[in-house]
Design a protein around this motif. Structure first.
Motif, PDB file in Angstrom:
ATOM      1  N   MET A   1       0.824  -1.204   0.000  1.00 25.16           N
ATOM      2  CA  MET A   1       0.000   0.000   0.000  1.00 25.16           C
ATOM      3  C   MET A   1       0.864   1.263   0.000  1.00 25.16           C
ATOM      4  N   LEU A   2       1.910   1.270   0.843  1.00 33.45           N
ATOM      5  CA  LEU A   2       2.796   2.427   0.909  1.00 33.45           C
ATOM      6  C   LEU A   2       3.455   2.686  -0.443  1.00 33.45           C
ATOM      7  N   GLU A   3       3.876   1.627  -1.095  1.00 34.94           N
ATOM      8  CA  GLU A   3       4.510   1.784  -2.401  1.00 34.94           C
ATOM      9  C   GLU A   3       3.538   2.363  -3.423  1.00 34.94           C
ATOM     10  N   LEU A   4       2.310   1.905  -3.384  1.00 34.93           N
ATOM     11  CA  LEU A   4       1.311   2.396  -4.331  1.00 34.93           C
ATOM     12  C   LEU A   4       1.004   3.875  -4.092  1.00 34.93           C
ATOM     13  N   VAL A   5       0.957   4.275  -2.833  1.00 35.51           N
ATOM     14  CA  VAL A   5       0.704   5.684  -2.505  1.00 35.51           C
ATOM     15  C   VAL A   5       1.837   6.567  -3.023  1.00 35.51           C
ATOM     16  N   LEU A   6       3.085   6.165  -2.743  1.00 39.63           N
ATOM     17  CA  LEU A   6       4.235   6.948  -3.191  1.00 39.63           C
ATOM     18  C   LEU A   6       4.316   6.985  -4.713  1.00 39.63           C
ATOM     19  N   LEU A   7       4.070   5.840  -5.329  1.00 36.34           N
ATOM     20  CA  LEU A   7       4.109   5.774  -6.789  1.00 36.34           C
ATOM     21  C   LEU A   7       3.030   6.667  -7.402  1.00 36.34           C
ATOM     22  N   SER A   8       1.850   6.659  -6.812  1.00 38.01           N
ATOM     23  CA  SER A   8       0.756   7.490  -7.308  1.00 38.01           C
ATOM     24  C   SER A   8       1.067   8.972  -7.135  1.00 38.01           C
ATOM     25  N   PHE A   9       1.698   9.328  -6.008  1.00 37.62           N
ATOM     26  CA  PHE A   9       2.030  10.722  -5.752  1.00 37.62           C
ATOM     27  C   PHE A   9       3.039  11.246  -6.778  1.00 37.62           C
ATOM     28  N   VAL A  10       4.116  10.490  -6.995  1.00 33.70           N
ATOM     29  CA  VAL A  10       5.133  10.931  -7.947  1.00 33.70           C
ATOM     30  C   VAL A  10       4.560  10.946  -9.360  1.00 33.70           C
ATOM     31  N   ALA A  11       3.790   9.924  -9.695  1.00 32.86           N
ATOM     32  CA  ALA A  11       3.167   9.882 -11.022  1.00 32.86           C
ATOM     33  C   ALA A  11       2.220  11.060 -11.214  1.00 32.86           C
ATOM     34  N   GLY A  12       1.507  11.431 -10.148  1.00 39.37           N
ATOM     35  CA  GLY A  12       0.603  12.574 -10.228  1.00 39.37           C
ATOM     36  C   GLY A  12       1.349  13.868 -10.491  1.00 39.37           C
ATOM     37  N   LEU A  13       2.505  14.042  -9.830  1.00 35.70           N
ATOM     38  CA  LEU A  13       3.317  15.230 -10.074  1.00 35.70           C
ATOM     39  C   LEU A  13       3.815  15.270 -11.513  1.00 35.70           C
ATOM     40  N   LEU A  14       4.243  14.125 -12.018  1.00 35.68           N
ATOM     41  CA  LEU A  14       4.726  14.078 -13.397  1.00 35.68           C
ATOM     42  C   LEU A  14       3.613  14.392 -14.389  1.00 35.68           C
ATOM     43  N   LEU A  15       2.397  13.926 -14.102  1.00 33.86           N
ATOM     44  CA  LEU A  15       1.265  14.223 -14.982  1.00 33.86           C
ATOM     45  C   LEU A  15       0.893  15.705 -14.924  1.00 33.86           C
ATOM     46  N   LEU A  16       0.945  16.293 -13.728  1.00 34.03           N
ATOM     47  CA  LEU A  16       0.676  17.727 -13.603  1.00 34.03           C
ATOM     48  C   LEU A  16       1.693  18.549 -14.379  1.00 34.03           C
ATOM     49  N   GLY A  17       2.902  17.999 -14.501  1.00 33.15           N
ATOM     50  CA  GLY A  17       3.926  18.690 -15.254  1.00 33.15           C
ATOM     51  C   GLY A  17       3.620  18.827 -16.731  1.00 33.15           C
ATOM     52  N   LEU A  18       2.716  17.998 -17.235  1.00 32.66           N
ATOM     53  CA  LEU A  18       2.321  18.132 -18.638  1.00 32.66           C
ATOM     54  C   LEU A  18       1.593  19.445 -18.876  1.00 32.66           C
ATOM     55  N   ARG A  19       0.919  19.946 -17.834  1.00 26.66           N
ATOM     56  CA  ARG A  19       0.237  21.229 -17.936  1.00 26.66           C
ATOM     57  C   ARG A  19       1.171  22.376 -17.614  1.00 26.66           C
ATOM     58  N   ASN A  20       2.027  22.186 -16.627  1.00 23.77           N
ATOM     59  CA  ASN A  20       2.987  23.214 -16.235  1.00 23.77           C
ATOM     60  C   ASN A  20       4.328  22.545 -15.985  1.00 23.77           C
TER      61      ASN A  20
END
Length: 459
Positions: A1-20
Motif C-alpha cells: 500500500m505504501l509503495e502504491l501511494v508513493l508511486l501514485s504521488f510521484v506519477a501525479g506530479l509528473l502528470l501535472l507537469g504536462l500542464r505546467n
C-alpha cells in the motif's frame, strides 16, 4: 500500500507537469530529498525516479520555458569550476573505485544546483521551491518528531522512512537540515501565497518548527544542539523586543531540560571535553590527519580519500566505586574514519583549490543576502518586505548550515545547494525589480517575471 501511494504521488506530479513543466523541477526536489525509491521494497527500487524527474525537469525548461530572463551568475560559474575540478580529482583519486561511487551522486547535486536558478524567474517559482524544500525535509522531520515525542529516540536508534545512514537520513545531516529550514518555515507562514497565511498555516508552521527542534533530541546529534544555538542568536538579531525574546527563550530552555532524556543530556555533556568521547576524539584526530595529508597532496586525494587514514588517539574515562575516583587513559587505533566535517571533507578530497572554491561560493551568498536584508530592512511596501525577509531567512538557513558543516560531512548535501539557488534567484529578482522601477518611476511594478506578480500568474 505504501509503495502504491508513493508511486501514485510521484506519477501525479509528473502528470501535472504536462500542464505546467515547472512542476517537474519541484518533482525532482522531492525525489532527490526523500528518495522514494529507497522507501519501497518491491516496485519502487526498480524505478529510476531521479533520472526520470531530472530528465523531465531539464527537458521541460529547455523546450517550454522562456529564456529571455535567464541569467548565469558568478556563483553558478564557481559551481561549474568546482564540478570540473571534482571530476579531475576523481580521475586522479587515491581510491578510484570508491571515488567513482561518490562522484556518481555528487555530480548530479552540482549540476542541478547550476541548473535550478535558471528556472526561478518569478516569485511564484521561488516560493514553490522554498515550499517543496521545506515540506520534503518536513516529511522526514515530522516522522522523526512524532517518534521522538513518543519516546522512540536515541543515538543511532531513531528510525525514519529509510533504514540507512546516508543522505538526508543521516542523523547529523537531518539535525542540521531540520534546524536550517526553520527560518524558511517562519517566512512561508508570514509571506507565503501558495497557502495564504491564516490560523491553519500558522498552526502547521508552529507544529513543524517544534518537530524540527525535536530532531536533535531524537537523534542525539550534538551538531543539532549547536545549530539550535546559532538559530537562537540569529533570531535575536531579527526580533524587535530582544529582552522579551531572551527572557522567553531562557524560560523555555529551562522548562525543557527536565523533559529531556538522560541519554541526550549525557551525550551533550561530551561537547565540553572531547577526550571523554571516542567519537569526538576521532574527529579531532581525523582533522589533524587531513592537515598533514594535504601538505603532501595540496590538490586533495579525490573522493573518500579518508580511507587511507590510520589514527592513534587517546580517550579518558572516569571510574568511581563510591569512595575513590580513577581517571583511566586508553590509546585507541582506528582506520578509515570519515572526516565528520564539510570543511575537512572538501580539504581532504579536493585540496586547497576545492576548499577555496567552496568557501567563496558560500561566502558570496551570505554577503549578498546581508546586502539585500539591509537594503530592505525598513521596507514599507509589500515588495520590499518580501525581499528583505526572504533574504534574512535564506541567510539564517545558510549560516546554520555552515555551523553544522563544521561537525558533519555535508559539503555536498543537496539541500544547501537548493537554498543557494534561491539566493541566486533572489539577487536577480531584486535587480530586475530595481531596473523596472528606474525605467518606470512612480508606477507599480508587477510584471509576471518579477517576485510580486500580478494575480493569476502561472509558475
Amino acid at each position: 500500500m505504501l509503495e502504491l501511494v508513493l508511486l501514485s504521488f510521484v506519477a501525479g506530479l509528473l502528470l501535472l507537469g504536462l500542464r505546467n513543466p515547472f512542476i517537474w523541477v519541484l518533482t525532482y526536489i522531492y525525489v532527490d530529498l526523500i528518495g522514494p525509491q529507497k522507501i519501497g521494497w518491491a516496485i519502487l527500487p526498480k524505478i529510476p525516479f531521479s533520472l526520470i524527474a531530472f530528465g523531465a525537469a531539464f527537458a521541460g525548461w529547455l523546450v517550454f520555458d522562456r529564456k529571455a530572463d535567464v541569467r548565469f551568475s558568478f556563483r553558478q560559474f564557481l559551481l561549474l569550476l568546482l564540478l570540473a575540478y571534482c571530476g579531475l580529482t576523481t580521475v586522479m583519486a587515491e581510491f578510484p573505485v570508491d571515488a567513482a561511487e561518490k562522484w556518481a551522486w555528487v555530480w548530479k547535486v552540482l549540476v542541478f544546483a547550476i541548473f535550478l536558478p535558471l528556472t526561478l524567474t518569478s516569485r511564484l517559482r521561488i516560493e514553490a521551491v522554498a515550499l517543496f524544500l521545506v515540506l520534503a525535509i518536513g516529511t522526514v522531520v515530522i516522522d522523526g518528531g512524532i517518534k521522538t515525542a513518543l519516546g522512540g529516540g536515541g543515538y543511532g536508534h531513531l528510525r525514519f522512512f529509510v533504514n540507512e545512514d546516508s543522505g538526508i537520513y543521516e542523523s547529523s545531516t537531518l539535525a542540521t537540515a531540520a534546524i536550517a529550514i526553520i527560518p524558511l518555515v517562519l517566512w512561508l507562514a508570514r509571506f507565503g501565497t501558495v497557502f495564504p497565511p491564516d490560523w491553519r498555516v500558522r498552526l502547521f508552521a508552529g507544529a513543524l518548527v517544534f518537530a524540527c527542534l525535536l530532531i536533535p533530541v531524537g537523534t542525539e546529534a550534538r551538531t543539532g544542539l549547536l545549530c539550535i544555538g546559532v538559530l537562537a542568536v540569529l533570531l535575536l538579531r531579527s526580533t524587535r523586543r530582544r529582552f522579551l525574546y531572551m527572557g522567553l527563550a531562557g524560560a523555555v530552555a529551562m522548562m525543557a531540560v527536565p523533559f529531556l532524556p538522560q541519554s541526550f543530556t549525557e551525550r551533550m555533556d561530551t561537547i565540553k571535553d572531547h577526550k571523554g568521547d571516542q567519537s569526538a576524539s576521532t574527529r579531532i584526530a581525523v582533522w589533524q590527519w587531513t592537515l598533514e595529508y594535504v601538505k603532501d597532496r595540496p590538490t586533495g586525494g579525490g573522493f573518500n580519500a579518508y580511507l587511507g587514514n590510520s589514527l592513534d588517539f587517546q580517550t579518558t574515562s572516569t571510574v568511581s566505586d563510591g569512595s575513590t575516583t580513577v581517571v583511566e587513559t586508553q590509546t585507541v587505533t582506528d582506520q578509515g574514519r570519515a572526516y565528520h566535517s564539510g570543511y575537512f571533507e572538501m580539504l581532504g578530497e579536493q585540496g586547497w583549490p576545492g576548499l577555496g572554491l567552496w568557501l567563496l561560493f558560500h561566502l558570496i551568498g551570505i554577503v549578498q543576502m546581508e546586502r539585500i536584508r539591509r537594503r530592505f530592512a525598513k521596507g514599507t511596501t509589500a515588495d520590499e518586505r518580501w525581499f528583505g525577509q526572504l533574504a534574512n531567512a535564506l541567510q539564517q538557513s545558510h549560516l546554520i548550515y555552515m555551523v553544522g558543516a563544521l561537525f558533519a560531512g555535508i559539503a555536498y548535501q543537496s539541500f544547501i545547494y537548493m537554498i543557494a539557488a534561491l539566493e541566486i534567484a533572489l539577487v536577480f529578482a531584486v535587480r530586475r525589480w530595481g531596473a523596472a522601477r528606474i525605467a518606470r518611476p512612480g508606477q507599480s511594478v508587477r510584471p509576471a517575471d518579477l517576485p510580486l506578480p500580478a494575480e493569476g500568474e502561472r509558475a
